[in-house]
Design an enzyme around this catalytic site. Structure first.
Site, mmCIF file in Angstrom:
data_model
loop_
_atom_site.group_PDB
_atom_site.id
_atom_site.type_symbol
_atom_site.label_atom_id
_atom_site.label_comp_id
_atom_site.label_asym_id
_atom_site.label_seq_id
_atom_site.Cartn_x
_atom_site.Cartn_y
_atom_site.Cartn_z
ATOM 1 N N HIS A 179 86.646 65.229 6.217
ATOM 2 C CA HIS A 179 87.288 64.371 5.287
ATOM 3 C C HIS A 179 86.070 63.668 4.663
ATOM 4 C CE1 HIS A 179 89.357 60.874 4.396
ATOM 5 N NE2 HIS A 179 88.468 59.988 4.464
ATOM 6 N N ALA A 185 78.171 68.558 -0.122
ATOM 7 C CA ALA A 185 77.665 68.193 1.349
ATOM 8 C C ALA A 185 79.007 68.849 2.161
ATOM 9 C CB ALA A 185 77.570 67.001 1.413
ATOM 10 N N GLU A 186 80.178 68.907 1.753
ATOM 11 C CA GLU A 186 81.062 69.369 2.665
ATOM 12 C C GLU A 186 81.029 70.828 2.938
ATOM 13 O OE1 GLU A 186 85.226 68.278 1.725
ATOM 14 O OE2 GLU A 186 84.308 66.611 0.436
ATOM 15 N N MET A 215 97.057 68.757 3.123
ATOM 16 C CA MET A 215 97.339 67.246 2.866
ATOM 17 C C MET A 215 98.940 66.915 3.496
ATOM 18 S SD MET A 215 94.883 66.194 1.544
ATOM 19 C CE MET A 215 93.847 65.650 0.377
ATOM 20 N N ASN A 232 89.172 68.996 11.228
ATOM 21 C CA ASN A 232 89.302 68.524 9.846
ATOM 22 C C ASN A 232 87.961 68.225 9.368
ATOM 23 O OD1 ASN A 232 90.772 67.492 7.640
ATOM 24 N ND2 ASN A 232 90.529 65.580 8.391
ATOM 25 N N GLY A 290 90.956 74.758 -2.086
ATOM 26 C CA GLY A 290 90.604 75.576 -1.056
ATOM 27 C C GLY A 290 89.098 76.035 -1.159
ATOM 28 N N ASP A 313 92.826 61.043 9.998
ATOM 29 C CA ASP A 313 91.450 60.932 9.781
ATOM 30 C C ASP A 313 90.679 60.311 10.993
ATOM 31 O OD1 ASP A 313 91.561 62.168 7.578
ATOM 32 O OD2 ASP A 313 92.031 60.258 6.568
ATOM 33 N N LEU A 324 100.020 65.627 10.694
ATOM 34 C CA LEU A 324 100.324 66.640 11.730
ATOM 35 C C LEU A 324 100.838 65.561 12.811
ATOM 36 C CD1 LEU A 324 97.454 68.922 11.451
ATOM 37 C CD2 LEU A 324 99.970 69.537 11.315
HETATM 38 C C1 GAR Z 1 87.924 67.990 0.254
HETATM 39 O O1 GAR Z 1 87.168 67.095 -0.330
HETATM 40 C C2 GAR Z 1 88.411 67.447 1.614
HETATM 41 O O2 GAR Z 1 87.380 66.937 2.341
HETATM 42 C C3 GAR Z 1 89.718 66.618 1.396
HETATM 43 O O3 GAR Z 1 90.387 67.165 0.197
HETATM 44 C C4 GAR Z 1 89.256 68.101 -0.414
HETATM 45 C C5 GAR Z 1 90.041 69.454 -0.550
HETATM 46 O O4 GAR Z 1 89.168 70.191 -1.251
HETATM 47 N N1 GAR Z 1 90.447 66.276 2.547
HETATM 48 C C6 GAR Z 1 90.844 65.032 2.704
HETATM 49 O O5 GAR Z 1 90.767 64.305 2.083
HETATM 50 C C7 GAR Z 1 91.633 64.976 4.213
HETATM 51 N N2 GAR Z 1 92.017 63.943 4.616
HETATM 52 P P1 GAR Z 1 89.065 71.977 -1.160
HETATM 53 O O6 GAR Z 1 90.556 72.343 -1.310
HETATM 54 O O7 GAR Z 1 88.508 72.243 -2.400
HETATM 55 O O8 GAR Z 1 88.768 72.230 0.146
#
Ligand code: GAR
Length: 214
Positions: free
Chosen positions: A109, A173-174, A90, A107, A12, A145, A93
């Site tokens: 990714h 970056a996210e 994960m 979302n 999270g 995705d 949907l």
């Molecule tokens: C993140 O890197 C997100 O981009 C990826 O899971 C991680 C979750 O981290 N999501 C995917 O791969 C979805 N296709 P977090 O729980 O620390 O946010």
């Protein structure tokens, strides 16, 4: 103030970045509810500590995907959620859910889509020899995705990177990209036309493209 619901399955950290952004008084969105499909998701503790209503809706407690998703839908409706952010959720949907929340379901990714969808993204980038990667915030469609891209952030792949170092650079970056995308949506600046997004004032501000240096 846009009311946001967040779906998580684990750590999270993206959810935390969204919570931190929403804490600023001038931010045009608030987190109304966090749902995890996993009871032991670490992110639930952070959401509780931030005094955000949480719920566990485990797919294992439902006979089928439809009833699982109906429970998620009902919980978000109860909290008056207007936009859902997937943050490391994960489960795939169904078309029913993605249509129910069409253009209200987002979302993040960890790659520059449409390159490297699915799991093990960073390993795939390294195996392929990519020199640039990053993350994509997009509206969700039934295909995994896939969907209109709202914002992308690019980071370099450096000599000596392994999955861990590359994942950490992309994750930083996210944490910038997701709040930035949420702000643009909450400001009503993101329009979907023929499956592409058009961001009002983006050309002036460069909002749809980020290039964090670290
Ligand atoms: C993140 O890197 C997100 O981009 C990826 O899971 C991680 C979750 O981290 N999501 C995917 O791969 C979805 N296709 P977090 O729980 O620390 O946010």
């Amino acid at each position: 103030m846009l009311k946001v619901g967040v779906l998580i399955s684990g750590r999270g950290s993206n959810m935390q970045a969204l919570i931190a952004a929403c804490d600023a008084v001038t931010f045009p969105a608030s987190i109304a509810c966090v749902i995890s499909n996993k009871p032991d998701a670490k992110g639930l503790e952070h959401a509780k500590a931030a005094h955000i209503p949480t719920a566990v809706i485990s797919h294992k407690d439902y006979a089928d995907k439809q009833s699982f998703e109906a429970a998620i839908d009902a919980m978000f409706e109860t909290h008056g959620v207007q936009l859902i952010c997937l943050a490391g959720f994960m489960r795939i949907l169904s078309p029913w859910f993605t249509e129910q929340w069409r253009d209200r379901l987002v979302n993040i990714h960890p790659s520059l889509l449409p390159a490297f969808p699915g799991l093990h993204t960073h390993r795939k980038v390294l195996d392929y020899g990519g020199k640039l990667t990053g993350c994509t915030v997009h509206f969700v469609r039934a295909e995994m995705d896939h969907g209109p891209i709202i914002l992308q952030a690019a980071v370099p792949v450096l000599n000596g990177d392994d999955e861990e170092t590359l994942a950490a650079r992309v994750l930083r970056a996210e944490h910038q990209a997701y709040p930035a995308a949420l702000r643009m949506i909450a400001e009503n600046r993101v329009n979907v036309i023929e499956e592409k997004t058009f961001i009002a004032d983006a050309a002036a501000s460069g909002d749809a493209f980020y290039n964090p240096k670290s």
